[in-house]
Design an enzyme around this catalytic site. Structure first.
Site, mmCIF file in Angstrom:
data_model
loop_
_atom_site.group_PDB
_atom_site.id
_atom_site.type_symbol
_atom_site.label_atom_id
_atom_site.label_comp_id
_atom_site.label_asym_id
_atom_site.label_seq_id
_atom_site.Cartn_x
_atom_site.Cartn_y
_atom_site.Cartn_z
ATOM 1 N N TYR A 54 14.745 -13.248 -39.199
ATOM 2 C CA TYR A 54 15.515 -12.830 -40.357
ATOM 3 C C TYR A 54 16.503 -13.904 -40.805
ATOM 4 O O TYR A 54 17.695 -13.642 -40.997
ATOM 5 C CB TYR A 54 16.289 -11.548 -40.056
ATOM 6 C CG TYR A 54 15.452 -10.363 -39.651
ATOM 7 C CD1 TYR A 54 14.121 -10.235 -40.032
ATOM 8 C CD2 TYR A 54 16.011 -9.343 -38.879
ATOM 9 C CE1 TYR A 54 13.363 -9.145 -39.640
ATOM 10 C CE2 TYR A 54 15.256 -8.241 -38.495
ATOM 11 C CZ TYR A 54 13.938 -8.146 -38.867
ATOM 12 O OH TYR A 54 13.202 -7.059 -38.485
ATOM 13 N N HIS A 86 7.771 -9.225 -31.846
ATOM 14 C CA HIS A 86 7.889 -9.022 -33.285
ATOM 15 C C HIS A 86 6.556 -9.140 -34.012
ATOM 16 O O HIS A 86 5.874 -10.154 -33.919
ATOM 17 C CB HIS A 86 8.878 -10.046 -33.850
ATOM 18 C CG HIS A 86 9.434 -9.683 -35.182
ATOM 19 N ND1 HIS A 86 10.436 -10.400 -35.781
ATOM 20 C CD2 HIS A 86 9.143 -8.672 -36.047
ATOM 21 C CE1 HIS A 86 10.740 -9.849 -36.949
ATOM 22 N NE2 HIS A 86 9.951 -8.810 -37.132
#
Length: 414
Positions: A70, A138
């Site tokens: 992110y 992830h």
């Protein structure tokens, strides 16, 4: 729709929880930080991230979710949590912290044990902590199940060293998440602690509950987290968010148009799509998932109940305040407060109407990975940047669009 009934053998009671398991420690509401990123905002460094984190903690939120992917989110979250004014009032032991490993950029992944160890060390430094409460591999759909299994084993080694407490996976396609969870249990004899999917329990899509929860519970998963109740910004008046990276949202045009029609329907009736969608997802996931794959940990100062765990991100303090107001109304409805029970019933009825507007797009998921996806494998020494969401200041200034004003209807809440 597959529903687990209240008499299901999977239903849990508070007495069935281990005192050390994740289900007595993870809070029912986590603040996500994917919005602290160039995908959602032209310049995340200009967001009031410290003010957001302080307000979240003061409002009772005790959980935060982030990822190296992110952009600068880990750094921004860590800087806020370790700021003297915040850390003195809210020490590390007072909140639950989740981050991720394995995804480096949009097309680059490294699930090798060496990279897992290196990435976690970097995350610990950025977040200013010596341990991660929950570490998720992830976006597992972008790698092979062999790689995912190898990464889970590597994270468990870090758990043995005290750097990680709980181990899980995250991703979008619910079938892939189930397959990997099932394989982890079969081949290691130990289930995953948690699985996170996003945009799969919303007013538009309920597949996380209908299709995934029964299989994940069979695979021994304790907690299933529902992230992005607004479909990564899809369920808003202004449509999908666009930061300095342009239009990155993976949804197809037909789904986008259907959501915009739903937003217009809301406006005509004095409602706001984002507000309705947020309440519906948080309230119903709390209710249906709680007895099966939810947490026993209370919201700060609240009643101890079994509640499903949700993750939602914001970009402005005003968005956070709106989210907290909705959450508190949800908890009040749980206690039988008449006006909040009435609002709950209104939202349920209204969502039925919105599903009629969405029509053929109900329970339709986008492809992940997309058909044009080409993977670039990460390796030792790669991935030193901030992830796909990171840009130089010059790039940010060159590509920045006019920032959206605060508020759930026009901001970048997930």
């Amino acid at each position: 729709m597959a529903i687990l009934s209240s008499t299901s053998s999977h239903r849990r009671t508070p007495s069935s929880f281990s005192t050390t398991g994740i289900a007595v420690h993870i809070p029912p509401l986590l603040l996500g930080s994917a919005t602290f990123n160039f995908q959602f905002n032209p310049d995340p460094y200009k967001l009031p991230t410290t003010a957001i984190i302080l307000k979240a903690l003061e409002s009772g939120i005790r959980g935060f979710d982030t990822s190296p992917y992110y952009g600068p989110a880990e750094k921004l979250l860590g800087a806020a949590l370790t700021a003297p004014d915040i850390s003195k009032q809210f020490p590390r032991s007072s909140y639950f912290l989740t981050t991720k490993v394995g995804r480096i950029s949009a097309s680059e992944f490294d699930y090798s044990p060496a990279w897992v160890r290196k990435s976690v060390a970097r995350s610990l430094e950025r977040l200013g902590t010596t341990w991660i409460d929950l570490l998720l591999c992830h976006d597992v759909e972008f790698v092979s199940s062999d790689e995912a299994l190898e990464a889970v084993k590597a994270v468990r080694e870090l758990r043995a060293e005290g750097k990680v407490k709980y181990v899980g996976i995250s991703g979008y396609p619910v079938d892939v998440l189930c397959e990997i969870a099932e394989r982890v249990l079969q081949e290691t004899g130990e289930p995953l602690d948690a699985v996170m999917s996003y945009a799969h329990y919303t007013i538009q899509n309920s597949l996380l509950w209908a299709r995934a929860v029964p299989r994940l519970k069979e695979a021994g998963v304790d907690i299933v987290l529902n992230a992005s109740p607004l479909g990564m910004g899809l369920l808003r008046k202004n449509g999908v968010p666009s930061g300095s990276m342009g239009d990155w949202h993976p949804s197809v045009e037909g789904l986008r148009k259907a959501c915009l029609r739903a937003a217009e329907y809301c406006e005509e009736r004095g409602e706001n799509l984002a507000s309705v969608a947020l309440r519906y997802a948080l309230e119903n996931w709390k209710r249906v998932a709680g007895p099966v794959v939810g947490t026993h940990a209370p919201f700060t100062g609240g009643t101890v109940r079994l509640r499903g765990v949700s993750v939602c991100g914001v970009s402005y303090v005003e968005e956070l305040e709106e989210m907290v107001e909705v959450w508190r109304s949800i908890l009040a409805a749980e206690e039988g407060v008449p006006k909040d029970v009435q609002r709950m019933e209104e939202v349920v009825q209204f969502v039925g109407e919105l599903r009629g507007i969405l029509g053929e797009w109900v329970d339709v998921s986008w492809e992940s990975p997309g058909r044009d996806y080409v993977r670039h494998r990460g390796g030792e020494g790669e991935g030193e940047g901030e992830g796909e969401g990171e840009q130089s200041q010059a790039q940010s200034q060159a590509q920045a669009q006019a920032p959206r004003g605060p508020g759930c209807s026009s901001g970048c809440a997930q």
